[in-house]
Motif scaffolding. Structure first.
Motif, PDB file in Angstrom:
ATOM      1  N   UNK A  50       0.829  -1.203   0.000  1.00 48.94           N
ATOM      2  CA  UNK A  50       0.000   0.000   0.000  1.00 48.94           C
ATOM      3  C   UNK A  50       0.867   1.258   0.000  1.00 48.94           C
ATOM      4  N   UNK A  51       1.812   1.361   0.926  1.00 47.72           N
ATOM      5  CA  UNK A  51       2.529   2.629   1.087  1.00 47.72           C
ATOM      6  C   UNK A  51       3.620   2.826   0.049  1.00 47.72           C
ATOM      7  N   UNK A  52       4.274   1.769  -0.359  1.00 53.09           N
ATOM      8  CA  UNK A  52       5.410   1.970  -1.261  1.00 53.09           C
ATOM      9  C   UNK A  52       5.085   1.684  -2.723  1.00 53.09           C
ATOM     10  N   UNK A  53       4.135   0.807  -2.952  1.00 47.77           N
ATOM     11  CA  UNK A  53       3.773   0.509  -4.338  1.00 47.77           C
ATOM     12  C   UNK A  53       2.476   1.225  -4.716  1.00 47.77           C
ATOM     13  N   UNK A  54       1.710   1.608  -3.705  1.00 43.63           N
ATOM     14  CA  UNK A  54       0.506   2.398  -3.978  1.00 43.63           C
ATOM     15  C   UNK A  54      -0.704   1.578  -4.390  1.00 43.63           C
ATOM     16  N   UNK A  55      -0.724   0.301  -4.016  1.00 39.45           N
ATOM     17  CA  UNK A  55      -1.864  -0.553  -4.378  1.00 39.45           C
ATOM     18  C   UNK A  55      -3.050  -0.226  -3.456  1.00 39.45           C
ATOM     19  N   UNK A  56      -4.227  -0.166  -4.070  1.00 36.08           N
ATOM     20  CA  UNK A  56      -5.472   0.136  -3.376  1.00 36.08           C
ATOM     21  C   UNK A  56      -5.725  -0.872  -2.247  1.00 36.08           C
ATOM     22  N   UNK A  57      -5.783  -0.392  -1.006  1.00 38.98           N
ATOM     23  CA  UNK A  57      -5.937  -1.287   0.155  1.00 38.98           C
ATOM     24  C   UNK A  57      -7.202  -2.134   0.056  1.00 38.98           C
TER      25      UNK A  57
END
Ligand code: ATP
Length: 455
Positions: free
Chosen positions: A227-234
């Motif tokens: 989530x935080x480093x790759x930005x994938x939707x939680x």
């Protein structure tokens, strides 16, 4: 928007140079894909993000790059020769082959999912997933070797080398990125299940008493990374602990990080508690001492291992699925890949507004050369500005710089941001630095809606 279908993605990936079918001109080969100019950049960016957070930023993890082909005794000791198999069912009618775990009932009771015939499925049979080859000129049993199905064993057999050369005490980890091969029965879903893929695995060695604590830590830490480093939707991620009957032969507990792919929730990464299974087995089979001194217990122990393991290819698929978006702009469909600048294959594209004005082309080309010193940059003047923007949106390029007639007098150019389509006017000598800051996330975007838009 809902996740795009895999067909839509595969077609974008091919059209724009991310992923091509393996050996395509010969009709392809199932389970093997080739990465094009943009795909190789995307994969490199994913690998660096992983290496950065797993190795570079940590004091307790070292890197390794072991050989793909190892002494076959490794795979006997690890249990892969005996146990690395999928129960498999064949259809006598249509000859299709299925994994038993994919069938919705016992093979004797259900119809073949492919041809629909009843009573044609065989009983399940074991099928070893390791590819075999021979080392040296003679193809005999003594020269048999395997292509590794996971990188982890290269780490276990080098455990003592790394611990000694790096003077390590528990807990510490060893991380590795490398090609792995599995003769999967049912490769498919684009690049989700491959026969040749690249694994990113980290073995974290802990005192036996700390096993549960570190297992919980790594499950949380890996979810945070996505989530935080790759930005994938939680909301499209979830944790799924394995039931006892699906655990691998070496595992005491495993939790999968699953993503909601177009074909449903599926494993993206696995965090496994491999206990001391592998090191004990290699210690016994090799006769070497694979213990370390455990300061908590004050004795020599075979450490326990927590393993976060994921595939680069599946990560690339996730980034593409998660970033894909369609919207309407000025009455037309805009496809935009909303991915983090750090992952984008091209960070900035320089586009001269008029390609028949040599002065503009000259400025744009020189600016591109400067930008290339900082980030992945490209020059493009092969279409109208509107088309060029769309092309960059579709491949996820976060910034475009347009050089226009005014640039000749004010010495500035326009930076346009992908998601908001807003603009900043920046003096040309300051552009490289501005782009480098924006891409690294060191500075915030301060764009305004364009007065006249080429969108
Ligand atoms: P599955 O149940 O999907 O076969 P697995 O549980 O065997 O997967 P692991 O051995 O836990 O998979 O592998 C760890 C990670 O490696 C997976 O989460 C996945 O990201 C990646 N991976 C495993 N097999 C493949 C494959 N055939 N193709 C692409 N990636 C793979």
């Amino acid at each position: 928007m809902p996740a795009p279908s895999l067909d839509v993605l595969a077609s974008l990936a091919k059209r724009r140079g991310f992923v091509f079918g393996g050996s395509e001109i010969y009709g392809g080969i199932q389970g093997f894909w080739d990465y094009g100019p943009l795909g190789v950049e995307l994969r490199n960016n994913i690998k660096s993000a992983w290496w950065r957070s797993m190795v570079r930023l940590r004091d307790d993890i070292d890197g390794l790059d072991a050989a793909i082909i190892m002494n076959p005794r490794v795979w006997e000791a690890s249990g892969h020769v005996a146990g690395f198999s999928d129960p498999m069912v064949d259809c006598r009618n249509c000859k299709h082959r299925f994994r038993e775990s994919d069938l919705k009932g016992p093979p004797s009771e259900i119809a073949c999912p492919d041809c629909g015939q009843r009573g044609t499925l065989t009983e399940a049979r074991q099928f070893n997933l390791m590819f075999k080859t021979h080392v040296g000129p003679v193809e005999e049993d003594a020269s048999l070797a395997y292509l590794r199905p996971e990188t982890a064993q290269g780490i276990f057999v080098n455990f003592a080398n790394v611990a000694t050369s790096m003077r390590r005490k528990l807990p510490f980890g060893i991380a590795q990125i490398g090609k792995s091969f599995r003769n999967e029965i049912t490769p498919g879903n684009f690049i989700f299940r491959l026969r040749e893929f690249e694994a990113m695995e980290m073995e974290y060695f802990v005192p036996p008493a700390d096993e549960d604590r570190w297992f919980a830590y790594w499950v949380e830490e890996r979810l945070r990374w996505w989530t935080d480093e790759i930005g994938i939707n939680r909301e499209r991620l979830r944790l799924r602990p394995h039931d006892a009957d699906e655990l691998s032969h070496y595992s005491r507990q495993t939790t999968d990080i699953e993503y909601e792919f177009p074909m449903g929730w599926s494993e993206l990464e696995g965090v496994a508690d491999r206990t001391n299974f592998d090191l004990t087995a290699h210690g016994a089979a090799s006769g070497k001492n694979l213990t370390v001194f455990d300061e908590t217990d004050g004795e020599h122990v075979v450490p326990y291992v927590i393993e976060p393991a994921m595939g680069v290819d599946r990560a690339a698929l996730t980034v593409l699925v998660d970033g894909y978006d369609e919207e309407e702009v000025a009455g037309e469909k805009r496809v935009v890949l909303r991915i983090r600048p750090s992952l984008a294959p091209v960070k900035v594209a320089v586009l001269p507004l008029l390609r028949n004005r040599p002065e503009l082309v000259d400025i744009a080309r020189r600016l591109t050369t400067d930008l290339k010193q900082e980030v992945a940059a490209m020059y493009d003047d092969t279409a109208s500005i509107g088309k060029l923007y769309r092309r960059q949106d579709e491949i996820g390029t976060p910034f475009c710089v347009t050089v226009d007639v005014e640039s000749l007098t004010d010495g500035a150019a326009t930076i346009r941001e992908r998601d908001s389509m807003t603009q900043e006017r920046v003096s040309i000598p300051a552009i490289s630095e501005r782009i480098a800051e924006l891409v690294a996330g060191r500075s915030a975007w301060a764009g305004k809606a364009a007065a006249s838009s080429a969108e």
